[in-house]
Design an enzyme around this catalytic site. Structure first.
Site, PDB file in Angstrom:
ATOM      1  N   PRO A   2       1.777   4.230  -3.376  1.00 60.74           N
ATOM      2  CG  PRO A   2       3.398   3.460  -1.893  1.00 60.74           C
ATOM      3  CD  PRO A   2       2.424   2.994  -2.937  1.00 60.74           C
ATOM      4  CD  GLU A   3      -1.000   9.246  -6.091  1.00 68.20           C
ATOM      5  OE1 GLU A   3      -0.954  10.495  -6.134  1.00 68.20           O
ATOM      6  OE2 GLU A   3      -2.023   8.592  -6.314  1.00 68.20           O
ATOM      7  CG  HIS A  91       3.916  -9.362   3.795  1.00 63.98           C
ATOM      8  ND1 HIS A  91       3.647 -10.374   2.883  1.00 63.98           N
ATOM      9  CD2 HIS A  91       2.844  -9.295   4.626  1.00 63.98           C
ATOM     10  CE1 HIS A  91       2.456 -10.886   3.144  1.00 63.98           C
ATOM     11  NE2 HIS A  91       1.955 -10.256   4.183  1.00 63.98           N
ATOM     12  NE  ARG A 109      -2.383  -5.242  -3.095  1.00 62.73           N
ATOM     13  CZ  ARG A 109      -3.428  -4.777  -3.759  1.00 62.73           C
ATOM     14  NH1 ARG A 109      -3.283  -4.374  -5.009  1.00 62.73           N
ATOM     15  NH2 ARG A 109      -4.604  -4.697  -3.185  1.00 62.73           N
TER      16      ARG A 109
END
Length: 285
Positions: A2-3, A91, A109
């Site tokens: 994500p930016e 998650h 992750r």
């Protein structure tokens, strides 16, 4: 990853629902992210009022008055507002409980960060050395021209250097350079005032368009409301190697620079060598 547009989309999505609310509970299912969650986080936060939700670079800042919670979404993380009692997924590692709703951190992750900074957030080591925000008045053509003098590094690398300007990641650097008609491997120090001003304008246009579209959906990114972004439908060059340029029809090319894929149009983004503009002549358009 994500930016800036994805993080801004998350920030603006959750801000109106959480600012001014009291954190009733903290549920940690897995504290092992990129760095372990602070062991005393529950003691510090539960019962405290959240005063403001802001963004700095790619970090979300939750201001609790005497300190700030810093959240980074890592490679595949997301923060979503869900009703209290919603069963967690595999998650879903952390829940921040605000009355009848949860702010849920999902991170497949586990490369995200949840950190506590007492006092001013800007003093945290991850924030202290950052450059200006690309949508702020501090980021303008004169500033970019000044800080790139003498730099031989490709301009795309400079755009992605958080010490120069924050939040312009790989996708948006490629798209901004296309809008500005600047080759991504052009040495930054060769850009004159005109091209620096054009690039700053292109960065702003690209980021604002991406924010308006809710960011880009990369892997499983969604905003705070659980909806994906759609800016990837507007990509002119990123991920389009071999496809026709939307401006001239030439085939988009892909090269690897700095271990990152870089996409550009060889016709619209021609590389300029040392020439008249470096000797006092007109700068290339």
């Amino acid at each position: 990853m994500p930016e800036l547009p994805e993080v801004e989309t998350t920030c603006s999505g959750i801000r109106p629902h959480l600012e001014g609310r009291v954190l009733d509970a903290l549920v940690v299912r897995n504290p092992r992210l990129r760095q372990p969650l602070p062991a005393d986080l529950e003691r510090r936060l539960v019962g405290r009022r959240l005063l403001a939700v802001r963004r700095r670079a790619k970090y979300l800042l939750f201001d609790f008055g005497d300190g700030t919670l810093l959240v980074h979404l890592g490679m595949s993380g997301s923060l979503r507002l869900v009703p209290a009692g919603t069963p967690p997924g595999a998650h879903d590692h952390v829940d921040f409980v605000f009355g009848g709703q949860l702010l849920r951190l999902r991170d497949p992750r586990r490369f995200g960060l949840v950190l506590w900074q007492p006092g001013a957030a800007a003093l945290h080591p991850l924030l202290a050395g950052l450059g200006p925000e690309p949508l702020s008045a501090a980021f303008d053509g004169a500033w970019l021209h000044r800080v790139t003098r003498g730099l031989r590094a490709p301009i795309k690398h400079v755009l992605m250097d958080g010490r120069r300007v924050v939040g312009v990641g790989n996708i948006y650097a490629s798209e901004s350079l296309f809008r500005a008609r600047i080759h991504p491997l052009e040495p930054a120090g060769r850009l004159g005032p005109q091209r620096c001003a054009r690039l700053v304008a292109a960065v702003r246009e690209t980021l604002c368009a991406a924010i308006a579209a809710g960011g880009s959906t990369l892997r499983d990114f969604v905003g705070g409301d659980g909806r994906p972004g759609y800016f990837q439908q507007q990509y002119a060059v990123y991920g389009r190697d071999g496809e026709p340029c939307p401006q001239c029809g030439a085939a988009i090319r892909r090269v690897v620079s700095g271990q990152r894929a870089t996409f550009f149009c060889p016709h619209c983004q021609r590389r300029h060598g040392a020439g008249a503009h470096e000797k006092g002549g007109p700068e290339p358009a």
